[in-house]
Design an enzyme around this catalytic site. Structure first.
Site, mmCIF file in Angstrom:
data_model
loop_
_atom_site.group_PDB
_atom_site.id
_atom_site.type_symbol
_atom_site.label_atom_id
_atom_site.label_comp_id
_atom_site.label_asym_id
_atom_site.label_seq_id
_atom_site.Cartn_x
_atom_site.Cartn_y
_atom_site.Cartn_z
ATOM 1 N N LYS A 171 0.707 -1.297 -0.113
ATOM 2 C CA LYS A 171 -0.058 -0.144 -0.214
ATOM 3 C C LYS A 171 0.693 1.219 0.130
ATOM 4 C CE LYS A 171 -3.735 -1.974 2.518
ATOM 5 N NZ LYS A 171 -5.082 -1.642 1.607
ATOM 6 N N ASP A 191 -3.058 -7.631 -1.863
ATOM 7 C CA ASP A 191 -3.553 -6.589 -0.977
ATOM 8 C C ASP A 191 -5.058 -6.880 -0.861
ATOM 9 O OD1 ASP A 191 -4.048 -4.558 0.632
ATOM 10 O OD2 ASP A 191 -3.897 -2.850 -1.111
ATOM 11 N N ARG A 209 -10.439 -11.474 1.462
ATOM 12 C CA ARG A 209 -11.302 -12.526 0.593
ATOM 13 C C ARG A 209 -10.565 -13.821 0.748
ATOM 14 N NH1 ARG A 209 -11.339 -8.845 -4.552
ATOM 15 N NH2 ARG A 209 -11.261 -7.121 -2.992
HETATM 16 N N1 BES Z 1 -8.023 -3.631 4.226
HETATM 17 C C1 BES Z 1 -8.189 -3.308 2.838
HETATM 18 C C2 BES Z 1 -9.654 -2.350 2.575
HETATM 19 C C3 BES Z 1 -9.672 -1.298 3.341
HETATM 20 C C4 BES Z 1 -9.269 0.059 2.780
HETATM 21 C C5 BES Z 1 -10.222 -1.245 4.549
HETATM 22 C C6 BES Z 1 -9.435 1.061 3.360
HETATM 23 C C7 BES Z 1 -10.265 0.137 5.184
HETATM 24 C C8 BES Z 1 -9.921 1.119 4.575
HETATM 25 C C9 BES Z 1 -8.184 -4.387 1.726
HETATM 26 O O1 BES Z 1 -7.655 -5.371 2.131
HETATM 27 C C10 BES Z 1 -7.595 -4.072 0.521
HETATM 28 O O2 BES Z 1 -6.522 -3.691 0.568
HETATM 29 N N2 BES Z 1 -8.450 -3.975 -0.486
HETATM 30 C C11 BES Z 1 -8.193 -3.582 -1.718
HETATM 31 C C12 BES Z 1 -8.729 -4.710 -2.485
HETATM 32 C C13 BES Z 1 -8.034 -4.176 -4.138
HETATM 33 C C14 BES Z 1 -6.711 -4.832 -4.122
HETATM 34 C C15 BES Z 1 -8.943 -5.358 -4.971
HETATM 35 C C16 BES Z 1 -8.767 -2.201 -1.831
HETATM 36 O O3 BES Z 1 -9.670 -1.957 -1.602
HETATM 37 O O4 BES Z 1 -8.209 -1.610 -2.615
HETATM 38 ZN ZN ZN Z 2 -7.316 -5.863 4.460
HETATM 39 MN MN MN Z 3 -5.574 -5.469 1.852
#
Ligand code: BES
Ligand code: ZN
Ligand code: MN
Length: 505
Positions: A286, A356, A360
């Site tokens: 991230k 990331d 899931r």
């Molecule tokens: N934990 C994150 C989602 C998240 C983002 C929660 C911001 C709270 C605040 C999750 O694991 C994630 O990183 N999701 C990605 C998915 C993508 C890579 C398909 C996202 O939302 O960017």
């Molecule tokens: Zn996450």
């Molecule tokens: Mn993530």
């Protein structure tokens, strides 16, 4: 906090302060406020007539009683316009009142809304207590408090004898539920440094012991034997090993084990929480800005543990299972890589196009595990996608379900608790987007931004064969400023919603 419900006359109770809720625009207060006004020779109506206090939601005003009342002070708190009054407003104004009175040893209140407000007395008492406790919440594990909270007693006073029993029930429920929300907030607020998957499992075991729940923790060796390739893959980049945590609440005195239940009554409701104790993104790392918020990536797990506590304390008549898929998502020489193919415990293979999209992966193993309970329904709670926050902001969780009647039950519980949900689609067409060339499915779309929350949900749907709902709480789990009973940080979202659902089941 010590909470009591007493029958008595609000003008006579001897106390440090009584708190009175006043609707916006009221000039001549009625009911209990009217009685207080008369005892104070009209001091209250004078304040209202002069416009010193307008009754705007959350507005406060202190009055001295000069020996004309049993109470030393009166705290007016604005209820806002009567057309917009609800139990959630009661929670908000109770939170404000408690914070304003935090340096007094006790506060006496009417169950806001039980009189002129027209709320059911039990609900009014529950919301008053919840608001008070949630409003006073602070996460102070690592910080010396600026102004200590001295308030340790809430007295709810009611004139009519018939309402007392209902108020007592509501107050008791409110206290148990609010304490459980605070447990969820504490867990979510705790840094990833100390709340690792193993530590989360230890806390769950401790909680189970205290509550008389069955608890099982699967370590990496057992996860391997069970073929839980999703949880293991996410955890393998970290020195901290992953865990699957199982908590079982079973109200029946002579239990056939929950897993061997047949059809009909007694089949459990299963709750599954995403328990990523820190989400760096892994190799698909991230951006640095705001990464610290990824300690909240176990807010779903925290909500599940909070619900298990409340369910046990309230001795609900239904069986409930709580699953937590816990892992830390970090990059390292051992980490999962984009392009890797993993196998989930039902045998499905997943091409990991983005490390990331880890929530899931861990949840799919938990959802497969849930199948063995022959559950009435399974609800997963997860900070799954940033896309859900883009869609709904901080005002509602995304609701996805393969079962209309379950979705409706959840929507009803959301209306009752103020923990909002908004339905989002699970169109078949989204499945096309997660088709993989080399595995059964892939874990993320690599075609630009589109329906990210639904794609996460459609992935999870591949692992369920029972009535199921998915709550994407990425937006609502932390830093929600629009509710007066929230503090900075974790909200504990989901505990009140799911408790309402389970109590009405
Ligand atoms: N934990 C994150 C989602 C998240 C983002 C929660 C911001 C709270 C605040 C999750 O694991 C994630 O990183 N999701 C990605 C998915 C993508 C890579 C398909 C996202 O939302 O960017
Ligand atoms: Zn996450
Ligand atoms: Mn993530």
């Amino acid at each position: 906090m010590h909470v009591s419900v007493e029958q008595g006359d609000i003008t006579k109770v001897e106390t440090e302060a009584i708190c009175l809720g006043i609707f916006q625009g009221v000039q001549r207060p009625g009911g209990a406020a009217g009685a207080v006004d008369r005892a104070l020779d009209g001091a209250l109506s004078e304040v209202l007539a002069d416009g010193d206090f307008s009754g705007k939601k959350g507005e406060v005003f202190w009055l001295r009683t000069r020996g004309k009342l049993g109470a030393k002070r009166v705290l007016l708190v604005g209820l806002g316009p009567s057309e917009r009054f609800s139990a959630d407003v009661v929670r908000e104004v109770s939170a404000v009142a408690a914070r304003v009175a935090k340096s007094l040893p006790e506060l006496t209140a009417l169950a806001h809304g039980a009189g002129i407000g027209g709320l059911d007395p039990q609900l009014a008492a529950q919301a008053t207590v919840e608001g008070t406790l949630l409003g006073l919440y602070r996460f102070e594990k690592f910080k010396k408090p600026e102004e200590p909270i001295k308030l340790e007693r809430l007295r709810i006073v009611e004139h009519s004898a018939e309402k007392i029993e209902q108020l007592k029930r509501g107050a008791q429920q409110g206290q148990i539920i609010a304490d459980s929300v605070c447990l969820a907030r504490d867990l979510a607020n705790e840094p990833g440094q100390s709340l690792t998957p193993r530590e989360l499992a230890r806390r769950a075991q401790e909680l189970a012991q205290e509550l008389g729940l069955r608890c099982e923790v699967f370590d990496e060796k057992i996860l391997e034997q069970m073929g839980m390739g999703g949880i293991l893959a996410v955890g393998k980049g970290s020195d901290e090993p992953p865990r699957l945590i199982v908590l079982e609440y079973n109200p029946h005195p002579i239990p056939p084990p929950l897993r061997e239940r047949g059809q009909g009554e007694g089949r459990p409701i299963v709750l599954a929480g995403k328990g990523i104790t820190f989400d760096s993104g892994g190799i698909s790392i991230k951006p640095r800005e705001g990464m610290e918020a990824m300690k909240y990536d176990m807010s779903g797990a925290a909500a599940v543990l909070g619900v298990m506590r409340a369910v046990a304390r309230l001795k609900l008549p239904i069986s409930v299972v709580g699953l937590v898929a816990a892992a830390e998502n970090l990059p390292s020489g051992k980490a999962l890589k984009p392009g890797d193919v993993i196998r989930i415990s039902n045998g499905k293979t997943v091409e990991v196009t983005n490390t990331d999209a880890e929530g899931r992966l861990v949840l799919s193993d938990a959802l497969v595990y849930a199948q063995r309970y022959n559950p009435q329904a399974v609800i997963d709670v997860a900070t799954l996608t940033g896309a859900c926050t883009i869609a709904l902001g901080k005002e509602a969780a995304g609701l996805f379900s393969n079962d209309e009647s379950l979705a409706q039950k959840i929507q009803k519980a959301a209306q009752q608790t103020g923990e909002r949900v908004w339905p989002l689609p699970l169109y078949e067409e989204y499945k096309e987007i997660i088709k993989s060339e080399i595995a059964d499915i892939k874990n993320s779309a690599n075609k630009g931004p589109q329906a990210g929350a639904s794609i996460g949900a459609i992935f999870l749907k591949e692992f369920v064969n029972y009535p199921w709902a998915h709550l994407d709480i990425a937006g609502v789990a932390y830093d929600v400023e629009s509710r007066l009973y929230h503090a900075k940080g974790a909200t504990g979202y989901g505990v009140r919603l799911l408790m309402q659902l389970l109590q009405d089941w």
